[in-house]
Design a protein around this motif. Sequence first.
Motif, PDB file in Angstrom:
ATOM      1  N   LEU A 199     -12.787   7.689  -1.107  1.00 49.49           N
ATOM      2  CA  LEU A 199     -13.660   8.197  -2.156  1.00 49.49           C
ATOM      3  C   LEU A 199     -15.082   7.699  -1.974  1.00 49.49           C
ATOM      4  N   ARG A 200     -15.242   6.450  -1.557  1.00 47.50           N
ATOM      5  CA  ARG A 200     -16.588   5.944  -1.301  1.00 47.50           C
ATOM      6  C   ARG A 200     -17.246   6.704  -0.170  1.00 47.50           C
ATOM      7  N   SER A 213     -18.122  10.097  -1.477  1.00 47.13           N
ATOM      8  CA  SER A 213     -19.266   9.994  -2.376  1.00 47.13           C
ATOM      9  C   SER A 213     -20.550   9.762  -1.595  1.00 47.13           C
ATOM     10  N   GLU A 215       0.834  -1.209   0.000  1.00 44.92           N
ATOM     11  CA  GLU A 215       0.000   0.000   0.000  1.00 44.92           C
ATOM     12  C   GLU A 215       0.866   1.255   0.000  1.00 44.92           C
ATOM     13  N   PRO A 233      -3.639   2.715  -2.549  1.00 46.02           N
ATOM     14  CA  PRO A 233      -4.824   2.672  -3.419  1.00 46.02           C
ATOM     15  C   PRO A 233      -6.082   2.187  -2.705  1.00 46.02           C
ATOM     16  N   THR A 234      -5.961   1.244  -1.787  1.00 45.72           N
ATOM     17  CA  THR A 234      -7.147   0.731  -1.097  1.00 45.72           C
ATOM     18  C   THR A 234      -7.760   1.802  -0.208  1.00 45.72           C
ATOM     19  N   ARG A 243      -7.467   5.003  -0.627  1.00 48.38           N
ATOM     20  CA  ARG A 243      -8.021   6.038  -1.501  1.00 48.38           C
ATOM     21  C   ARG A 243      -9.423   5.646  -1.955  1.00 48.38           C
ATOM     22  N   VAL A 244      -9.615   4.389  -2.342  1.00 42.00           N
ATOM     23  CA  VAL A 244     -10.938   3.928  -2.771  1.00 42.00           C
ATOM     24  C   VAL A 244     -11.925   4.020  -1.620  1.00 42.00           C
TER      25      VAL A 244
END
Length: 167
Positions: free
Chosen positions: A131-132, A135, A118, A124-125, A127-128
Amino acid sequence: MVALDALIWPFWRLMHLFCKDLPACGCRSVSWVPKLLSGCSGYLFFQALCFVLVFANTVLATLSTQIVSFLVGDAIRPMGAIEVMRNPLRALAFCYVYYCLFSVLFFFAYSLWTSMWEMVHDFPTIRVMMLRRVSTAALAAVAASAADAKEAARQGQVLPGREHASA
């Protein structure tokens, strides 16, 4: 509380300077520094992972020696497997201790590997996941704002920032 904050602040400021300000300045001024820092931290995590694997190898060697002495016997316990049958609870505890040791080692090694991966790939995990959350929070805010606007329109009020909607 204020006195404690006054005592902690110099240490906090020094750590902030060395751990945040200087690396950020280096990353802004030299383009290859982020890759160098990422590579160095990856190397350190890989070293820690190798130390865990060396420790696991030592434990595995000890385990195999004890299993052989349990089953075949040695100078102290010449009976071997007969002793295991006499005391099955001891054999069960022996197996459980080594099972727990290996599961903790595996979990620690897997966590080290995941953290290293990571970190090298800029998380990246996370960040996702962020973002969720953003959102979902943004959708909830829009839904709440729309509900407030409908309620205000029904009551004949104008919400701040929506003056143009009523005209």
